[in-house]
Write a protein that holds these residues in place. Structure first.
Motif, short mmCIF file in Angstrom:
data_model
loop_
_atom_site.label_atom_id
_atom_site.label_comp_id
_atom_site.label_asym_id
_atom_site.label_seq_id
_atom_site.Cartn_x
_atom_site.Cartn_y
_atom_site.Cartn_z
N THR A 71 -39.20 -14.86 -12.96
CA THR A 71 -38.80 -14.79 -11.55
C THR A 71 -40.00 -14.58 -10.62
OG1 THR A 71 -38.42 -12.43 -11.85
CG2 THR A 71 -36.48 -13.85 -12.03
N GLY A 72 -41.19 -14.44 -11.19
CA GLY A 72 -42.38 -14.15 -10.38
C GLY A 72 -43.07 -15.40 -9.86
N LEU A 73 -44.15 -15.18 -9.13
CA LEU A 73 -44.87 -16.29 -8.50
C LEU A 73 -45.42 -17.26 -9.56
CD1 LEU A 73 -45.78 -17.49 -5.85
CD2 LEU A 73 -47.76 -15.98 -5.87
N VAL A 74 -46.14 -16.76 -10.52
CA VAL A 74 -46.68 -17.62 -11.58
C VAL A 74 -45.57 -18.04 -12.54
CG1 VAL A 74 -48.24 -17.71 -13.57
CG2 VAL A 74 -49.00 -16.61 -11.46
N ARG A 98 -34.59 -9.39 -15.26
CA ARG A 98 -33.65 -8.39 -14.73
C ARG A 98 -32.88 -8.97 -13.55
NH1 ARG A 98 -37.63 -3.96 -11.78
NH2 ARG A 98 -38.86 -5.49 -10.66
N ARG A 99 -33.22 -10.20 -13.15
CA ARG A 99 -32.50 -10.90 -12.07
C ARG A 99 -32.06 -12.26 -12.58
NH1 ARG A 99 -35.40 -12.40 -7.41
NH2 ARG A 99 -37.49 -12.09 -8.25
N LEU A 131 -45.59 -11.28 -16.69
CA LEU A 131 -44.90 -10.09 -16.17
C LEU A 131 -45.93 -9.10 -15.65
CD1 LEU A 131 -41.97 -8.41 -18.02
CD2 LEU A 131 -43.78 -6.98 -17.12
N GLY A 132 -45.60 -8.42 -14.59
CA GLY A 132 -46.51 -7.40 -14.08
C GLY A 132 -46.05 -6.93 -12.72
N ASN A 178 -50.94 -13.72 -19.07
CA ASN A 178 -51.49 -13.75 -17.71
C ASN A 178 -52.09 -12.37 -17.45
OD1 ASN A 178 -50.14 -14.79 -14.47
ND2 ASN A 178 -52.04 -13.81 -14.98
N SER A 179 -53.40 -12.27 -17.65
CA SER A 179 -54.10 -11.00 -17.45
C SER A 179 -54.75 -11.05 -16.06
CB SER A 179 -55.12 -10.83 -18.57
OG SER A 179 -55.82 -9.63 -18.44
N TYR A 193 -56.58 -0.38 -12.48
CA TYR A 193 -55.86 -1.65 -12.68
C TYR A 193 -56.53 -2.49 -13.78
CZ TYR A 193 -54.10 -6.36 -11.52
OH TYR A 193 -53.54 -7.62 -11.58
N LYS A 219 -55.23 -3.63 -17.58
CA LYS A 219 -55.20 -5.03 -18.01
C LYS A 219 -56.03 -5.19 -19.30
CE LYS A 219 -52.67 -6.97 -14.79
NZ LYS A 219 -51.31 -7.42 -15.13
N GLY A 271 -58.38 -14.73 -10.69
CA GLY A 271 -58.79 -13.84 -9.61
C GLY A 271 -57.57 -13.62 -8.73
N ILE A 303 -54.38 -14.25 -6.83
CA ILE A 303 -53.37 -15.32 -6.93
C ILE A 303 -52.85 -15.59 -5.52
CG2 ILE A 303 -51.21 -16.06 -7.95
CD1 ILE A 303 -51.79 -14.19 -10.31
N ARG A 345 -45.34 -15.64 -1.03
CA ARG A 345 -44.53 -14.57 -1.63
C ARG A 345 -43.41 -14.19 -0.68
NH1 ARG A 345 -46.80 -12.37 -6.12
NH2 ARG A 345 -49.03 -12.72 -6.40
N ARG A 374 -47.47 -8.64 1.09
CA ARG A 374 -48.61 -7.97 0.42
C ARG A 374 -49.80 -8.20 1.33
NH1 ARG A 374 -48.46 -9.30 -6.10
NH2 ARG A 374 -46.26 -8.90 -6.42
N1 LIG Z 1 -51.56 -10.70 -7.38
C1 LIG Z 1 -52.75 -11.10 -7.79
O1 LIG Z 1 -53.60 -11.54 -6.98
C2 LIG Z 1 -53.07 -11.06 -9.26
C3 LIG Z 1 -54.37 -11.35 -9.67
C4 LIG Z 1 -54.68 -11.39 -11.02
C5 LIG Z 1 -53.69 -11.14 -11.96
N2 LIG Z 1 -52.42 -10.81 -11.55
C6 LIG Z 1 -51.42 -10.61 -12.61
O2 LIG Z 1 -50.80 -11.86 -12.86
C7 LIG Z 1 -49.46 -11.66 -13.36
C8 LIG Z 1 -48.50 -12.56 -12.61
O3 LIG Z 1 -48.64 -12.30 -11.22
P1 LIG Z 1 -47.55 -12.79 -10.15
O4 LIG Z 1 -48.21 -12.76 -8.85
O5 LIG Z 1 -46.87 -14.04 -10.63
O6 LIG Z 1 -46.52 -11.57 -10.26
P2 LIG Z 1 -45.14 -11.38 -9.44
O7 LIG Z 1 -44.90 -12.54 -8.55
O8 LIG Z 1 -45.20 -10.02 -8.85
O9 LIG Z 1 -44.06 -11.44 -10.62
C9 LIG Z 1 -44.04 -10.44 -11.60
C10 LIG Z 1 -42.95 -10.68 -12.62
O10 LIG Z 1 -42.85 -9.49 -13.41
C11 LIG Z 1 -41.51 -8.98 -13.33
N3 LIG Z 1 -41.46 -7.52 -13.26
C12 LIG Z 1 -42.17 -6.73 -12.41
N4 LIG Z 1 -41.78 -5.45 -12.58
C13 LIG Z 1 -40.82 -5.46 -13.54
C14 LIG Z 1 -40.02 -4.45 -14.13
N5 LIG Z 1 -40.13 -3.16 -13.78
N6 LIG Z 1 -39.12 -4.81 -15.06
C15 LIG Z 1 -38.99 -6.11 -15.41
N7 LIG Z 1 -39.69 -7.13 -14.89
C16 LIG Z 1 -40.61 -6.79 -13.97
C17 LIG Z 1 -40.96 -9.53 -12.02
O11 LIG Z 1 -39.54 -9.50 -12.10
P3 LIG Z 1 -38.64 -9.25 -10.76
O12 LIG Z 1 -38.61 -10.60 -10.10
O13 LIG Z 1 -37.35 -8.81 -11.33
O14 LIG Z 1 -39.37 -8.21 -9.96
C18 LIG Z 1 -41.56 -10.93 -12.01
O15 LIG Z 1 -40.84 -11.81 -12.82
C19 LIG Z 1 -49.19 -10.16 -13.21
O16 LIG Z 1 -49.37 -9.54 -14.45
C20 LIG Z 1 -50.27 -9.69 -12.24
O17 LIG Z 1 -50.63 -8.34 -12.47
C21 LIG Z 1 -52.11 -10.79 -10.22
#
Ligand SMILES: NC(=O)c1ccc[n+]([C@@H]2O[C@H](COP(=O)([O-])OP(=O)(O)OC[C@H]3O[C@@H](n4cnc5c(N)ncnc54)[C@H](OP(=O)(O)O)[C@@H]3O)[C@@H](O)[C@H]2O)c1
Length: 209
Positions: free
Chosen positions: A9-12, A34-35, A69-70, A108-109, A121, A125, A146, A148, A152, A156
Motif C-alpha cells: 500500500t506504500g509509495l514504492v 493492514r488496509r 515496508l517501513g 528496500n533499505s 534511522y 536500516k 536516497g 524517495i 504522497r 511530509r
Molecule cells: N522516504 C524516503 O525518502 C526513504 C528513503 C530511503 C528509504 N526509505 C525506505 O523505503 C521503504 C519504502 O518507502 P515508501 O516511501 O514506499 O514507504 P511508505 O509509502 O511510507 O509505505 C510504507 C509501507 O509500509 C507499511 N507500514 C508502515 N507501518 C506499518 C505498520 N505499523 N504495520 C504494517 N504495515 C506498515 C505501510 O502500510 P500502510 O499503508 O498500512 O501504512 C506501507 O505499505 C521504507 O522502508 C522506507 O523507510 C524511504
C-alpha cells in the motif's frame, strides 16, 4: 514465479504491485497488508496483524520476497516503535518466508544503512540488512535509495522540500546525490527478484536514477 510483497500500500510497494500484476512471468502475488487492496485474479491480500504475524506457512510461501515496508520516526512516535516496525516486522517476515521455502529476498533499505551509523534511522536500516542477510537466503538484495521523491497522500514537509531542491539541482548533481523515483526503485527491485546471481547484492542509489 510466486511473489510475496510487503508494503504493497506504500509509495514504492504500490508500484511494485502494479508492475508485478502486469508481468506475465509472475503467476501469483501474495501481499499481506493492514488496509484492503483492489481485487485482482492473481492477487491474494490477507489483512493481518503485524504485531502478531500469522505463523500459518501458506501466507509466507513464495519463490521471492520484495519488502518495501517501513515507517518514519514521526509516524512511529518513538524509537522503540520505529525499530519494531522497520526492523522486527521485516526480519520476522523474512524468517517466515525463508521457512516457507523462499529463495530470494529483496529489501528496500536506505542509503547510509550501517549498524555503526551515528544516525538512529541508518543504524536500524543497517541492523535490518544484517539480520536479513544472516537468515541465509540463496539471494539477498539490499536496495538503498536516497530520498524517495514521489506524490504522497500524507504531508511530509521536510521530504517534499528536499525533493523539490534535489529536482532543481538535478542537472548539476552526481547520480549518487539525486533523489530516486518510486517507480524506478520498484522496477529495479522486481528485476532483482528474477535474477539468479547468488549471495548478497547491494544496489546503490546511483543505480536507481
Ligand atoms: N522516504 C524516503 O525518502 C526513504 C528513503 C530511503 C528509504 N526509505 C525506505 O523505503 C521503504 C519504502 O518507502 P515508501 O516511501 O514506499 O514507504 P511508505 O509509502 O511510507 O509505505 C510504507 C509501507 O509500509 C507499511 N507500514 C508502515 N507501518 C506499518 C505498520 N505499523 N504495520 C504494517 N504495515 C506498515 C505501510 O502500510 P500502510 O499503508 O498500512 O501504512 C506501507 O505499505 C521504507 O522502508 C522506507 O523507510 C524511504
Amino acid at each position: 514465479m510466486h511473489l510475496l510483497l510487503l508494503g504493497a500500500t506504500g509509495l514504492v510497494g504500490s508500484h511494485v504491485l502494479e508492475l508485478a500484476l502486469a508481468d506475465p512471468r509472475i503467476t501469483a502475488v501474495t501481499a499481506p497488508t493492514r488496509r484492503a487492496l483492489a481485487e485482482h485474479p492473481r492477487l491474494t491480500a490477507p489483512k493481518i496483524d503485524f504485531d502478531n504475524l500469522p505463523q500459518d506457512a501458506e501466507i509466507w510461501k513464495a519463490d521471492a520476497v520484495i519488502c518495501a515496508l517501513g515507517t518514519t520516526l514521526k509516524v512511529a512516535g518513538s524509537r522503540e516503535r520505529f525499530h519494531r516496525i522497520d526492523h522486527d516486522y521485516t526480519v520476522e517476515i523474512a524468517r517466515l518466508a525463508k521457512a516457507g521455502g523462499g529463495r530470494t529476498f529483496v529489501l528496500n533499505s536506505a542509503k547510509g544503512a550501517d549498524v555503526k551509523s551515528l544516525f538512529f534511522y541508518s543504524r536500524v536500516k543497517g541492523e535490518t540488512e544484517k539480520d536479513v542477510v544472516a537468515l541465509g537466503f540463496e539471494r539477498t538484495v539490499l536496495v538503498r535509495p536516497g530520498l524517495i521523491d514521489g506524490p504522497r497522500t500524507e504531508p511530509r514537509p521536510a521530504e517534499q522540500m528536499f525533493g523539490t531542491l534535489l529536482r532543481r539541482l538535478k542537472p548539476v548533481l552526481p547520480r549518487s546525490l539525486q533523489a530516486n523515483r518510486p517507480e524506478t526503485i520498484a522496477r529495479v527491485m522486481l528485476e532483482q527478484a528474477f535474477s539468479a546471481v547468488p549471495g548478497v547484492t547491494v544496489v546503490t542509489s546511483d543505480a536507481l536514477v
